[in-house]
Write a protein that holds these residues in place. Structure first.
Motif, mmCIF file in Angstrom:
data_model
loop_
_atom_site.group_PDB
_atom_site.id
_atom_site.type_symbol
_atom_site.label_atom_id
_atom_site.label_comp_id
_atom_site.label_asym_id
_atom_site.label_seq_id
_atom_site.Cartn_x
_atom_site.Cartn_y
_atom_site.Cartn_z
ATOM 1 N N LYS A 1 4.425 -10.143 -2.186
ATOM 2 C CA LYS A 1 3.111 -9.974 -2.819
ATOM 3 C C LYS A 1 2.037 -9.651 -1.781
ATOM 4 O O LYS A 1 1.119 -8.864 -2.056
ATOM 5 N N GLU A 2 2.123 -10.284 -0.615
ATOM 6 C CA GLU A 2 1.172 -9.990 0.459
ATOM 7 C C GLU A 2 1.263 -8.517 0.857
ATOM 8 O O GLU A 2 0.248 -7.859 1.121
ATOM 9 N N PHE A 3 2.461 -7.989 0.909
ATOM 10 C CA PHE A 3 2.665 -6.567 1.201
ATOM 11 C C PHE A 3 2.067 -5.700 0.091
ATOM 12 O O PHE A 3 1.355 -4.717 0.360
ATOM 13 N N GLU B 1 11.100 -1.048 -3.474
ATOM 14 C CA GLU B 1 10.975 0.332 -3.960
ATOM 15 C C GLU B 1 9.827 1.067 -3.262
ATOM 16 O O GLU B 1 9.918 2.272 -3.011
ATOM 17 N N MET B 2 8.754 0.353 -2.960
ATOM 18 C CA MET B 2 7.642 0.970 -2.232
ATOM 19 C C MET B 2 8.100 1.438 -0.850
ATOM 20 O O MET B 2 7.721 2.517 -0.385
ATOM 21 N N GLU C 1 1.417 2.984 8.828
ATOM 22 C CA GLU C 1 2.242 4.167 8.571
ATOM 23 C C GLU C 1 2.630 4.246 7.099
ATOM 24 O O GLU C 1 2.585 5.321 6.485
ATOM 25 N N VAL C 2 2.995 3.108 6.515
ATOM 26 C CA VAL C 2 3.345 3.073 5.088
ATOM 27 C C VAL C 2 2.146 3.493 4.247
ATOM 28 O O VAL C 2 2.271 4.289 3.296
ATOM 29 N N LYS C 3 0.965 3.001 4.585
ATOM 30 C CA LYS C 3 -0.235 3.322 3.812
ATOM 31 C C LYS C 3 -0.624 4.793 3.955
ATOM 32 O O LYS C 3 -1.100 5.404 2.991
ATOM 33 N N ARG C 4 -0.416 5.360 5.132
ATOM 34 C CA ARG C 4 -0.673 6.799 5.293
ATOM 35 C C ARG C 4 0.234 7.607 4.365
ATOM 36 O O ARG C 4 -0.220 8.537 3.681
ATOM 37 N N ASN C 5 1.497 7.248 4.349
ATOM 38 C CA ASN C 5 2.448 7.948 3.488
ATOM 39 C C ASN C 5 2.084 7.781 2.013
ATOM 40 O O ASN C 5 2.149 8.735 1.233
ATOM 41 N N TYR C 6 1.678 6.563 1.658
ATOM 42 C CA TYR C 6 1.275 6.271 0.286
ATOM 43 C C TYR C 6 0.038 7.075 -0.100
ATOM 44 O O TYR C 6 -0.010 7.693 -1.177
#
Length: 383
Positions: free
Chosen positions: A146-148, A356-357, A368-373
């Motif tokens: 959930k924090e993620f 899944e994210m 990096e994950v947020k940039r991709n998102y």
């Protein structure tokens, strides 16, 4: 690949879990994890174990100064009740007290099948691991998930819609309204229904019986495109159903309108599409998932929990050693754990969505994950 492994017995020294695959630099609040563990322990109808344990998580690795390192995270939740069970559950070899050996399986539990499968004389070797006490680690794991998900404004809430014969009337519920469930000891939104359910739990307790029910989970702000239609084991709804069916006591799962769709015409089931800044639906009978892929609407999932099989007035059983008819073994348990089960389910679903994210957007660091998102969301808005 995001994965976890947990271990521990209900009355052992403690419960342990290891999480692997989370990106680095995710903010982790230990107080938040402990508050989620406290939610799991609440609910009218809980048993004596909740008066003994006050679950607190201890992080042994993988987090430094409140942020994930990208390395495996190790979690420990100690069992306070271990002090009362350290002889019966001793790790060192000891002569067994014959009076403590369990040989009368409970109908509805894993006792009989598990004892036969693993060749155990003492059924306690089976029931200790099968106990729902294990879900404490899954709530802790899900709290980190959930924090993620907070990094993407994805939120998960739940409420109870039925306990015993009392059920809330079907109606569309605004996501923010679900927060009111936290104020109810049985996690329902209808206060009149709450009183009836509490009375029903009291009746079941007096009769030495137990109650099951149904709860509902909503996932808010899911992007389009999680999961896949390409292969059966990549379907998002299949993964959700699997992890909930692996939760103790769950006997049925439905998404969106679920079983009700069997009674409806196709023109009344499928959610019409319109465009207003982005793609939207006039209804959400699909529950946010179509053909294994999230469609941008809130995910709505329900699960049915059977009554707990540990009864104060036990059902008939057989002594596995003598084959004589006996009453089943009595074990300390709850009268109703549906409210707690709804909290556990939130965290199981959080785990699936987090996984899944990362499958969709990848990355070793949260930035990096947020940039991709963010790049993907720009692409979605352009379609």
């Amino acid at each position: 690949m995001l994965r976890f492994l947990n271990s521990g017995e209900s009355h052992g020294k403690g419960l342990v879990a290891i999480i692997e695959g989370l990106p680095s630099n995710i903010n982790i609040d230990i107080d938040y994890i402990n508050s989620e563990l406290a939610r799991r322990q609440k609910g009218y109808g809980r048993g004596g174990r909740m008066k003994i344990e006050t679950d607190k998580v201890e992080i042994l690795s993988g987090i430094r100064h409140g942020k994930t390192l990208g390395s495996p995270i190790t979690i420990l939740i100690k069992n306070k009740d271990w002090e009362n069970w350290k002889d019966i559950m001793s790790i060192e070899k000891k002569d067994m007290d014959e009076s403590s050996i369990v040989t009368r399986p409970r109908p509805g539990h894993v006792d009989l099948a598990g004892a036969i499968k693993y060749n155990h004389r003492d059924i306690r070797n089976v029931l200790e691991r099968a106990s729902a006490r294990e879900t404490a680690t899954r709530v802790a794991i899900g709290s980190i998930a959930k924090e993620f998900l907070k990094e993407f404004d994805i939120e998960i809430l739940s409420h109870v819609i039925q306990i015993g014969c009392y059920r809330e009337k079907c109606k569309e519920i605004k996501f923010e309204t679900l927060r009111l469930a936290e104020k109810s000891p049985v996690r329902v939104l209808d206060r009149e229904l709450e009183n009836k359910i509490i009375s029903e739990i009291d009746r079941a307790k007096k009769q030495g019986d137990t109650l099951g029910g149904v709860f509902e989970i909503h996932v808010h702000n899911l992007p389009i495109g999680l999961g896949s239609h390409q292969n059966w084991d990549r379907k998002l709804d299949g993964k959700i159903a699997q992890i909930l069916m692996a939760q103790q006591g769950i006997k049925g799962v439905e998404i969106g309108a679920g079983f009700e769709t069997a009674n409806m015409l196709g023109s009344k089931v499928h959610d019409e599409i319109y465009y207003e800044n982005n793609y939207k639906r006039t209804s959400n009978n699909a529950g946010g998932v179509e053909s294994g892929i999230s469609n941008g609407e809130d995910m709505v999932v329900r699960a049915a929990m059977k009554p707990i099989p540990s009864l104060v007035k036990p059902l008939k059983s057989v002594n596995m050693e003598t084959k004589e008819e006996f009453e089943a073994q009595k074990e300390r348990s709850d009268v109703c754990a549906v409210p707690a089960a709804s909290v556990v389910a939130e965290h199981l679903i959080a785990w699936v969505i987090a996984k899944e994210m990362l499958i969709k957007f990848g990355g070793d660091d949260i930035k990096e994950v947020k940039r991709n998102y963010n790049e993907y969301m720009k692409y979605v808005s352009s379609r």
